[in-house]
Design an enzyme around this catalytic site. Sequence first.
Site, mmCIF file in Angstrom:
data_model
loop_
_atom_site.group_PDB
_atom_site.id
_atom_site.type_symbol
_atom_site.label_atom_id
_atom_site.label_comp_id
_atom_site.label_asym_id
_atom_site.label_seq_id
_atom_site.Cartn_x
_atom_site.Cartn_y
_atom_site.Cartn_z
ATOM 1 N N PHE A 229 -7.742 19.312 -25.048
ATOM 2 C CA PHE A 229 -8.462 18.053 -25.284
ATOM 3 C C PHE A 229 -9.813 18.102 -24.554
ATOM 4 C CE2 PHE A 229 -9.423 13.574 -24.231
ATOM 5 C CZ PHE A 229 -9.615 13.136 -25.517
ATOM 6 N N ASP A 230 -10.794 17.307 -25.030
ATOM 7 C CA ASP A 230 -12.171 17.332 -24.467
ATOM 8 C C ASP A 230 -12.203 17.221 -22.939
ATOM 9 O OD1 ASP A 230 -11.982 16.259 -27.032
ATOM 10 O OD2 ASP A 230 -13.519 14.747 -26.715
ATOM 11 N N HIS B 44 -21.699 12.182 -27.795
ATOM 12 C CA HIS B 44 -21.133 11.310 -28.829
ATOM 13 C C HIS B 44 -20.947 9.866 -28.369
ATOM 14 C CE1 HIS B 44 -17.829 13.044 -26.550
ATOM 15 N NE2 HIS B 44 -17.044 12.072 -26.938
ATOM 16 N N ASP C 123 0.094 19.265 -21.084
ATOM 17 C CA ASP C 123 -0.712 18.051 -21.192
ATOM 18 C C ASP C 123 0.117 17.155 -22.097
ATOM 19 O OD1 ASP C 123 -2.346 16.007 -21.980
ATOM 20 O OD2 ASP C 123 -4.049 17.266 -22.530
ATOM 21 N N ALA D 105 0.317 13.802 -22.995
ATOM 22 C CA ALA D 105 -0.057 12.450 -23.451
ATOM 23 C C ALA D 105 0.853 11.922 -24.574
ATOM 24 C CB ALA D 105 -1.510 12.455 -23.912
ATOM 25 N N LYS E 41 -0.984 6.594 -23.719
ATOM 26 C CA LYS E 41 -0.522 6.916 -25.071
ATOM 27 C C LYS E 41 0.980 6.630 -25.165
ATOM 28 C CE LYS E 41 -4.523 9.375 -24.922
ATOM 29 N NZ LYS E 41 -5.361 9.462 -23.714
ATOM 30 N N TYR F 25 0.841 -1.205 0.000
ATOM 31 C CA TYR F 25 0.000 0.000 0.000
ATOM 32 C C TYR F 25 0.870 1.247 0.000
ATOM 33 C CZ TYR F 25 -4.027 2.961 1.036
ATOM 34 O OH TYR F 25 -5.019 3.905 0.964
#
Length: 457
Positions: A124-125, A449, A214, A216, A257, A72
Amino acid sequence: MELPFAESYKIKMVEPIYRSTREERERWIKDAKYNLFNLKSSQVFIDLLTDSGTGAMSDRQWSAIMLGDESYAGASSYYNLKQAIKSIIGFDHFLPTHQGRAAENVLFSVLVKEGDFVPGNSHFDTTKGHIEFRGAHAIDCTIDEASNTELYHPFKGNVDTVKLNKFLSENAGKVPFVIVTLTNNTAGGQPVSMACLKETRRVAKKYGKMLVFDSARFAENAYFIKIREKGYENKSIKEIVLEMFSYADAMTMSSKKDAIVNMGGFIAMNDAELWRQCSKFNIMFEGYNTYGGMSGRDMNALAVGLDEGTEFNYLETRIKQVEYLGNRLKEFGVPFQTPSGGHAIFVDANKVLPDIPKEQFRAQTLAIELYLEAGIRGVEIGAILADRNPLTRENRYPDLEFLRLAIPRRVYTNSHMDVIAVALGNLFERRHQITKGVRILWEAPIMRHFTVELERA
Ligand code: F0G
């Protein structure tokens, strides 16, 4: 004769895929209410829905899984990952999260408040979602060249630093930080140059603002810098990555990614005080500081993935495959965002299906037609994704209607790319016979979507 290019790995494990008939696909897509998210993966021959979490791990990564430490607190896997982040990216402090949007949730819980503005290059969304969810606004300062799909620009993902400077000069008081997305997914997997990162850093600092990446697809971004930016041709990817992150104060990462794992993410930074503030939310939302949403084995695989994902030979294989698909599409005249991106080809649906009224969703129709043609699943980045204006409830019709073909890492061969290119070539050839799109039967009030139900118009 010069020897041709070939992949920098060989295949040790395979997974069968089923090549269905058109009759089967007609039935399945109707049952799926013409929404490709509703298809079973077994109904898909080549799955290009996303490059996120769909990569193939290496033998080294699978071996690291067996050495995972599931304690843990203070697991050796945590320290392996900490060491990899320090040596490859350069940040002293990090917190594991279960994926990229969780990293955004934790970091933005500390930094973003109602009425704030967060400028950047095509958020990004989920990034935009986490900003808007807090009553703040995402301000897009991407260069204008990004919206002309036929134009060649080596760094179409760039921030327009003049726009950014202007925005900051008027609104600095309400800006908690500037965010740069590497590569710029929404603009077509397009990279940001080192010069732009440096200048963005300078502008942000001028107003005393933090710069967040960001990250990714940071490694793919570094590859493009090496290949396209003067002065970097002789630097290793790892040197380039360290320089890129030297301009950032903090990062969010979707490890699914460029770190080539199936699940995971993290936040990293240099400031110990920011780490402490984030840790409070990380413990609440994700898990204790030394695992935060990830199992020990997965942190181990991620540590190895960061190393492999920043190797030139791997990246060259990866990005040349996307480019190969782009070149084959060019042979058939199929229009897409040029140059081809790092992780995907963004097909220009406005040009492929011009006879369909935009109210009948061109990119979604193209996605359906490509599935029917060859069992290939792409994803719509168009009017369905753009959703309705929250105030007027009118449909928003973006200038660009894309069908994104995201290529999973180390998964498909160039024979699969050939199938994709020929299938799209066939559709392009009979584009004037495709005159009817789809209409909405049911939609959710937000993020429609994923679950939208459609019928043939
Ligand atoms: N940032 C970028 C640039 C992304 O592309 C994604 C995910 C995220 C953040 C969120 O990361 O999925 O781990 O929570 N993009 C995927 C895609 C879903 O298909 O482009 P996540």
